[in-house]
Design an enzyme around this catalytic site. Structure first.
Site, PDB file in Angstrom:
ATOM      1  N   ARG A 102      10.917  47.197  84.299  1.00 51.61           N
ATOM      2  CA  ARG A 102      10.182  45.926  84.152  1.00 51.61           C
ATOM      3  C   ARG A 102       8.704  46.295  84.136  1.00 51.61           C
ATOM      4  O   ARG A 102       8.133  46.668  85.172  1.00 51.61           O
ATOM      5  CB  ARG A 102      10.501  44.977  85.305  1.00 51.61           C
ATOM      6  CG  ARG A 102       9.535  43.817  85.394  1.00 51.61           C
ATOM      7  CD  ARG A 102      10.002  42.708  86.302  1.00 51.61           C
ATOM      8  NE  ARG A 102      11.085  41.968  85.693  1.00 51.61           N
ATOM      9  CZ  ARG A 102      11.533  40.787  86.131  1.00 51.61           C
ATOM     10  NH1 ARG A 102      10.979  40.210  87.173  1.00 51.61           N
ATOM     11  NH2 ARG A 102      12.518  40.177  85.520  1.00 51.61           N
ATOM     12  N   HIS A 129      12.652  39.816  77.138  1.00 49.13           N
ATOM     13  CA  HIS A 129      13.517  39.839  78.333  1.00 49.13           C
ATOM     14  C   HIS A 129      14.977  39.797  77.885  1.00 49.13           C
ATOM     15  O   HIS A 129      15.691  38.816  78.090  1.00 49.13           O
ATOM     16  CB  HIS A 129      13.175  38.646  79.226  1.00 49.13           C
ATOM     17  CG  HIS A 129      13.660  38.783  80.638  1.00 49.13           C
ATOM     18  ND1 HIS A 129      14.298  39.907  81.121  1.00 49.13           N
ATOM     19  CD2 HIS A 129      13.596  37.917  81.699  1.00 49.13           C
ATOM     20  CE1 HIS A 129      14.599  39.721  82.397  1.00 49.13           C
ATOM     21  NE2 HIS A 129      14.192  38.535  82.768  1.00 49.13           N
ATOM     22  N   GLN A 132      17.922  38.838  80.270  1.00 58.21           N
ATOM     23  CA  GLN A 132      18.011  37.398  80.525  1.00 58.21           C
ATOM     24  C   GLN A 132      18.812  36.728  79.412  1.00 58.21           C
ATOM     25  O   GLN A 132      19.673  35.884  79.661  1.00 58.21           O
ATOM     26  CB  GLN A 132      16.599  36.801  80.603  1.00 58.21           C
ATOM     27  CG  GLN A 132      16.583  35.320  80.884  1.00 58.21           C
ATOM     28  CD  GLN A 132      17.115  34.983  82.277  1.00 58.21           C
ATOM     29  OE1 GLN A 132      16.648  35.534  83.261  1.00 58.21           O
ATOM     30  NE2 GLN A 132      18.085  34.101  82.356  1.00 58.21           N
ATOM     31  N   ASP A 220      10.944  27.728  80.743  1.00 59.24           N
ATOM     32  CA  ASP A 220      10.498  28.879  81.552  1.00 59.24           C
ATOM     33  C   ASP A 220       9.154  28.483  82.158  1.00 59.24           C
ATOM     34  O   ASP A 220       8.525  27.509  81.710  1.00 59.24           O
ATOM     35  CB  ASP A 220      10.367  30.114  80.620  1.00 59.24           C
ATOM     36  CG  ASP A 220       9.893  31.381  81.328  1.00 59.24           C
ATOM     37  OD1 ASP A 220       9.959  31.445  82.581  1.00 59.24           O
ATOM     38  OD2 ASP A 220       9.453  32.317  80.622  1.00 59.24           O
ATOM     39  N   CYS A 258      15.327  30.236  83.313  1.00 55.70           N
ATOM     40  CA  CYS A 258      15.583  31.633  83.673  1.00 55.70           C
ATOM     41  C   CYS A 258      15.263  31.924  85.132  1.00 55.70           C
ATOM     42  O   CYS A 258      15.751  32.903  85.677  1.00 55.70           O
ATOM     43  CB  CYS A 258      14.779  32.553  82.765  1.00 55.70           C
ATOM     44  SG  CYS A 258      13.012  32.185  82.790  1.00 55.70           S
ATOM     45  N   ARG A 286      23.461  36.884  85.338  1.00 58.77           N
ATOM     46  CA  ARG A 286      22.675  38.120  85.196  1.00 58.77           C
ATOM     47  C   ARG A 286      23.507  39.317  85.670  1.00 58.77           C
ATOM     48  O   ARG A 286      23.503  40.383  85.051  1.00 58.77           O
ATOM     49  CB  ARG A 286      21.371  38.029  86.008  1.00 58.77           C
ATOM     50  CG  ARG A 286      20.360  36.998  85.514  1.00 58.77           C
ATOM     51  CD  ARG A 286      19.794  37.360  84.148  1.00 58.77           C
ATOM     52  NE  ARG A 286      19.191  38.680  84.139  1.00 58.77           N
ATOM     53  CZ  ARG A 286      17.946  38.959  84.539  1.00 58.77           C
ATOM     54  NH1 ARG A 286      17.148  37.979  84.925  1.00 58.77           N
ATOM     55  NH2 ARG A 286      17.467  40.190  84.490  1.00 58.77           N
TER      56      ARG A 286
HETATM   57  N1   CP Z   1      14.798  35.614  85.511  1.00 57.84           N
HETATM   58  C1   CP Z   1      14.352  36.732  86.081  1.00 57.84           C
HETATM   59  O1   CP Z   1      14.185  37.779  85.448  1.00 57.84           O
HETATM   60  O2   CP Z   1      14.136  36.626  87.418  1.00 57.84           O
HETATM   61  P1   CP Z   1      13.384  37.690  88.319  1.00 57.84           P
HETATM   62  O3   CP Z   1      11.937  37.689  87.910  1.00 57.84           O
HETATM   63  O4   CP Z   1      13.582  37.171  89.725  1.00 57.84           O
HETATM   64  O5   CP Z   1      13.984  39.040  88.133  1.00 57.84           O
HETATM   65  N1  NVA Z   2       7.922  34.291  81.561  1.00 55.88           N
HETATM   66  C1  NVA Z   2       8.219  34.658  82.930  1.00 55.88           C
HETATM   67  C2  NVA Z   2       9.640  35.054  83.076  1.00 55.88           C
HETATM   68  C3  NVA Z   2      10.077  35.395  84.466  1.00 55.88           C
HETATM   69  C4  NVA Z   2      11.505  35.872  84.540  1.00 55.88           C
HETATM   70  C5  NVA Z   2       7.296  35.782  83.348  1.00 55.88           C
HETATM   71  O1  NVA Z   2       7.060  36.682  82.524  1.00 55.88           O
HETATM   72  O2  NVA Z   2       6.817  35.767  84.470  1.00 55.88           O
END
Ligand code: CP
Ligand code: NVA
Length: 299
Positions: A102, A129, A132, A220, A258, A286
């Site tokens: 990430r 993502h 997701q 989101d 999400c 997930r």
């Molecule tokens: N939706 C998602 O990726 O959640 P987290 O940021 O908690 O991993």
């Molecule tokens: N768009 C959000 C998604 C979190 C899972 C972010 O990038 O923070």
């Protein structure tokens, strides 16, 4: 292994058939009908940003599959203090059977994949993502008994989650309508990629028009991780895009998010807590979707 790709940097690294294979494997694992053993294989998990779901679901999936996951947060490894991505990639690939990352910059996960000679999975970048989306599609398939004639309205920011979703929706043959404030749309290049894969996503200016007779309304957060310094600007730009009772008036759409949700910004508490929500099924999926992906990549 039916999936030929070695990395999942975005959903369209999979063909439509491979996506279906991952979802089928996920469903079988979820139903207790697939006992694939990853036999002590190790997943290195690199995080530059926080996570509740991605970290816990990947780690749990590896445990349940008989493997192991190592959490490497920004203060745990030298990536956070300047060790190059390409050096991190080669070192981790010498120990682990796969790397999940990430990261902020999508180019960094591409570099990680270029230098790591083990599968690399994108656990979210500023642009994408895909994990997701796998869970989202598994959830929609469960809720509607397939994808036939299902339409999804994306309401809100057009960044990472939206971008992977439109690609996944096209691959799964789902109709998708996108409504975002003018400066926060899905990258036109991603819209073009989606149109090459399946039904072209449609852009609609008015969120009420987008919701129309959609089967699912998906949103989101408005302020993504790393965007805290533009918070006020974004809150102003997204006014009118909240998923609330007014927007959903006259619609029987299910609602997806999400997570994490910022109640009172992109969505209201009453909508999250209503019987429209598919949100907790989506969050649980997930785990199953990533288990399906991991066995397709590593078994
Ligand atoms: N939706 C998602 O990726 O959640 P987290 O940021 O908690 O991993
Ligand atoms: N768009 C959000 C998604 C979190 C899972 C972010 O990038 O923070």
């Amino acid at each position: 292994m039916s999936v030929e790709t070695t990395d999942l940097l975005d959903v369209d690294d999979l063909t439509a058939a491979e996506l279906e294979a991952v979802l089928d494997r996920a469903a079988a694992i979820k139903a207790g009908e697939d006992d694939t053993d990853l036999d002590r294989q190790t997943l290195a998990m690199v995080f530059e940003k926080p996570s509740t779901r991605t970290r816990t679901s990947f780690e749990t999936a590896m445990t349940q599959l008989g493997g192991h996951a190592i959490f490497l947060g920004p203060d745990d490894i030298h990536l956070g203090r300047g060790e190059p991505v390409k050096d991190t990639a080669r070192a981790l690939a010498g120990y682990a059977d796969a790397v999940m990352a990430r990261l902020f910059d999508h180019a960094d996960v591409e570099e990680l994949a270029a230098y790591a000679d083990v599968p690399v999975v994108n656990g979210l970048t500023d642009d994408a993502h895909p994990c997701q989306t796998l869970a989202d599609l598994l959830t929609i398939r469960e809720a509607f008994d397939g994808f036939d004639d299902v339409t999804v309205a994306w309401v809100g920011d057009g960044n990472n989650v939206a971008q992977s979703f439109v690609l996944g929706a096209a691959l799964a043959d789902l109709e998708c309508t996108v409504t975002t404030p003018p400066s926060y749309g899905v990258d036109p290049a991603v819209m073009d990629r989606a149109a090459e894969l399946g039904p072209a996503p449609t852009v609609v200016d008015d969120p009420h028009d987008a919701v129309g007779d959609a089967d699912v309304v998906y949103t989101d957060v408005w302020v993504s991780m790393g965007e805290e310094d533009v918070r006020e600007e974004k809150l102003a730009a997204f006014e009118g895009y909240q998923v609330n009772a007014d927007l959903l008036d006259g619609s029987d759409a299910k609602v997806m998010h999400c997570l994490p949700a910022h109640r009172g910004e992109e969505i209201t508490d009453d909508v999250i807590e209503s019987d429209r929500e598919l949100i907790w099924q989506q969050a649980e999926n997930r785990l199953h979707a990533q288990a399906g992906l991991l066995v397709e990549l590593l078994d």
